[in-house]
Structure formats: C-alpha cells, structure tokens
Design a protein around this motif. Structure first.
Motif, PDB file in Angstrom:
ATOM      1  N   ASN A  19       0.842  -1.194   0.000  1.00 35.24           N
ATOM      2  CA  ASN A  19       0.000   0.000   0.000  1.00 35.24           C
ATOM      3  C   ASN A  19       0.880   1.247   0.000  1.00 35.24           C
ATOM      4  OD1 ASN A  19      -2.776  -1.194   0.571  1.00 35.24           O
ATOM      5  ND2 ASN A  19      -1.558  -2.040   2.232  1.00 35.24           N
ATOM      6  N   ALA A  20       0.396   2.304  -0.617  1.00 32.04           N
ATOM      7  CA  ALA A  20       1.043   3.617  -0.571  1.00 32.04           C
ATOM      8  C   ALA A  20      -0.059   4.670  -0.649  1.00 32.04           C
ATOM      9  CB  ALA A  20       2.042   3.792  -1.702  1.00 32.04           C
ATOM     10  N   LEU A  21       0.032   5.667   0.218  1.00 26.00           N
ATOM     11  CA  LEU A  21      -0.988   6.709   0.295  1.00 26.00           C
ATOM     12  C   LEU A  21      -0.310   8.065   0.350  1.00 26.00           C
ATOM     13  CD1 LEU A  21      -4.016   7.419   0.687  1.00 26.00           C
ATOM     14  CD2 LEU A  21      -3.606   7.258   3.144  1.00 26.00           C
ATOM     15  N   GLY A  22      -0.810   9.018  -0.429  1.00 21.31           N
ATOM     16  CA  GLY A  22      -0.210  10.338  -0.414  1.00 21.31           C
ATOM     17  C   GLY A  22      -0.912  11.301  -1.340  1.00 21.31           C
ATOM     18  N   LEU A  23      -0.127  12.238  -1.889  1.00 22.49           N
ATOM     19  CA  LEU A  23      -0.649  13.273  -2.765  1.00 22.49           C
ATOM     20  C   LEU A  23       0.037  13.205  -4.118  1.00 22.49           C
ATOM     21  CD1 LEU A  23      -0.660  16.330  -0.347  1.00 22.49           C
ATOM     22  CD2 LEU A  23      -2.625  14.970  -1.064  1.00 22.49           C
ATOM     23  N   ARG A  24      -0.716  13.524  -5.149  1.00 22.53           N
ATOM     24  CA  ARG A  24      -0.184  13.697  -6.498  1.00 22.53           C
ATOM     25  C   ARG A  24      -0.548  15.113  -6.912  1.00 22.53           C
ATOM     26  NH1 ARG A  24      -1.823  13.487 -11.743  1.00 22.53           N
ATOM     27  NH2 ARG A  24      -0.251  12.772 -13.222  1.00 22.53           N
ATOM     28  N   TYR A  33      -3.729   6.739  -3.981  1.00 18.29           N
ATOM     29  CA  TYR A  33      -3.579   5.465  -3.274  1.00 18.29           C
ATOM     30  C   TYR A  33      -3.081   4.420  -4.259  1.00 18.29           C
ATOM     31  CZ  TYR A  33      -4.768   1.086  -0.967  1.00 18.29           C
ATOM     32  OH  TYR A  33      -4.711  -0.178  -0.426  1.00 18.29           O
ATOM     33  N   GLN A  34      -2.047   3.685  -3.878  1.00 22.04           N
ATOM     34  CA  GLN A  34      -1.532   2.584  -4.693  1.00 22.04           C
ATOM     35  C   GLN A  34      -1.679   1.284  -3.921  1.00 22.04           C
ATOM     36  OE1 GLN A  34       2.519   3.734  -5.471  1.00 22.04           O
ATOM     37  NE2 GLN A  34       1.957   4.870  -7.298  1.00 22.04           N
ATOM     38  N   ARG A  35      -2.099   0.245  -4.623  1.00 24.89           N
ATOM     39  CA  ARG A  35      -2.258  -1.080  -4.030  1.00 24.89           C
ATOM     40  C   ARG A  35      -1.471  -2.072  -4.883  1.00 24.89           C
ATOM     41  NH1 ARG A  35      -3.622  -4.038   0.462  1.00 24.89           N
ATOM     42  NH2 ARG A  35      -4.439  -6.029  -0.199  1.00 24.89           N
ATOM     43  N   GLY A  36      -0.451  -2.707  -4.278  1.00 21.71           N
ATOM     44  CA  GLY A  36       0.334  -3.702  -4.980  1.00 21.71           C
ATOM     45  C   GLY A  36      -0.494  -4.934  -5.271  1.00 21.71           C
ATOM     46  N   LEU A  37      -0.451  -5.409  -6.511  1.00 25.46           N
ATOM     47  CA  LEU A  37      -1.210  -6.588  -6.917  1.00 25.46           C
ATOM     48  C   LEU A  37      -0.328  -7.792  -7.159  1.00 25.46           C
ATOM     49  CD1 LEU A  37      -3.634  -4.888  -9.465  1.00 25.46           C
ATOM     50  CD2 LEU A  37      -4.079  -5.439  -7.063  1.00 25.46           C
ATOM     51  N   GLY A  38       0.958  -7.565  -7.337  1.00 25.99           N
ATOM     52  CA  GLY A  38       1.891  -8.649  -7.612  1.00 25.99           C
ATOM     53  C   GLY A  38       3.305  -8.132  -7.482  1.00 25.99           C
ATOM     54  N   ASP A  39       4.249  -8.896  -8.040  1.00 29.49           N
ATOM     55  CA  ASP A  39       5.647  -8.499  -7.957  1.00 29.49           C
ATOM     56  C   ASP A  39       5.971  -7.276  -8.814  1.00 29.49           C
ATOM     57  OD1 ASP A  39       6.205 -10.518  -6.209  1.00 29.49           O
ATOM     58  OD2 ASP A  39       6.888 -11.910  -7.764  1.00 29.49           O
ATOM     59  N   ASN A  40       5.251  -7.069  -9.911  1.00 30.51           N
ATOM     60  CA  ASN A  40       5.576  -5.938 -10.771  1.00 30.51           C
ATOM     61  C   ASN A  40       4.345  -5.225 -11.328  1.00 30.51           C
ATOM     62  OD1 ASN A  40       4.785  -7.898 -12.541  1.00 30.51           O
ATOM     63  ND2 ASN A  40       6.392  -7.519 -14.028  1.00 30.51           N
ATOM     64  N   ASN A  41       3.218  -5.297 -10.623  1.00 33.77           N
ATOM     65  CA  ASN A  41       2.045  -4.541 -11.061  1.00 33.77           C
ATOM     66  C   ASN A  41       1.253  -4.049  -9.857  1.00 33.77           C
ATOM     67  OD1 ASN A  41       0.921  -6.954 -10.248  1.00 33.77           O
ATOM     68  ND2 ASN A  41       0.371  -7.590 -12.293  1.00 33.77           N
TER      69      ASN A  41
END
Length: 165
Positions: free
Chosen positions: A26-31, A44-52
């Motif tokens: 997970n990653a949370l912040g501002l763009r 917000y970013q949510r990791g789905l696998g090793d490279n996506n």
C-alpha cells in the motif's frame, strides 16, 4: 549437454531474480499536478503482484466559478532501473462531474475519460516514495457545450509523494 541446460536455466533464473520488484502493498499520499485545475489529488496505490499495481487518484477543484471532482483508476506495470529507482507505465479510466456558475450563467455535467500513464519513482529506505509522471487523458463525452473541458485531450504532469506501508 546437461551442464549447458542447467547453466542456461540458472542464468534465466538469475535474470528474472534481478528484475524482481519490492512494490509496497500500500502507498498513500498526494499527487500534485495541474490538468484543468485539478491541482491536487489524493493518491492510493495497491500492490497486486511483484511488478504490477492499481493506483486510484481522487482530485477536486473548488474555486469561485468552477467546482469539479474526478476519480481516475490506473493499472500499472513497474520495472526496476536501479536500487530504489523504478519506472512504470499503465492504462486506466476515470469519471467526474463539474459545475460552472458565473454572472448568472450556470452549467454542469459529467465526463468519462481514458488515460495512459508513464513515470519514474524513487523508493527511499524510509517508507517514502517520490514520483514524476505524465498522464495523458482523453475525454470521451465532450459535447461541445462543456464550459469546463475546452477540448478532448488533457496532458497531466504530476509530482507524487506517498507514504508506503
């Protein structure tokens, strides 16, 4: 012959292992960018696998004459450049609504968009991520009477800062 085949498999395995990512779950912040006045977005970013991963960005604009909100979702592929440096590319879509009110004239509407994304990021040893990207957006339902969208294309450059966890 067996040694050659075994050596080939080991080299291929080593090549894939060196490209392995350390994508945060997970990653949370501002763009921060400036596409049609959407200066800041909660990202917000949510990791789905090793490279996506999946990225969701919620932007809003509240000014004297315009009010708008936009939600964009992107599916991204991430590749390692060097320790901590990654580059990524992705595709996605979004929806939003806008309203305009100035000098007695008012209008409102909704929009949908298709987006691409390409950028570079750096993951620090502390749980901090900085990114710089370009997200071209193509608006699919501009009817010509839209006070908020002047054309069907919006290049969106953004600087992101996120807390990784």
């Amino acid at each position: 012959m067996k040694k050659i085949i075994l050596s080939a498999f080991m080299l291929i395995g080593l090549a894939f292992a060196t490209q392995a990512q350390d994508i945060s779950k997970n990653a949370l912040g501002l763009r921060l960018g400036d596409n049609d006045g959407f200066g800041g977005e909660v990202s917000y970013q949510r990791g789905l696998g090793d490279n996506n991963r999946l990225e969701l960005d919620l932007g809003w604009r509240n000014s004297k004459n315009y009010d708008a909100i936009k939600l964009v979702g992107l599916y991204q592929w991430v590749w390692n450049i060097d320790q901590g440096f990654n580059w990524y590319a992705g595709v996605g879509a979004g929806v939003g609504s806008w309203s305009y009110n100035k000098s007695g004239q008012s209008a409102s509407g909704t929009f949908i968009l298709a987006a691409g994304d390409i950028g570079i990021e750096y993951n620090f040893d502390i749980p901090l991520q900085l990114s710089l990207d370009l997200r071209p957006e193509f608006y699919l339902n501009n009817n010509g009477n839209n006070q908020f969208r002047e054309n069907n294309f919006g290049p969106d450059f953004g600087l992101g800062i996120r807390y990784r966890f």
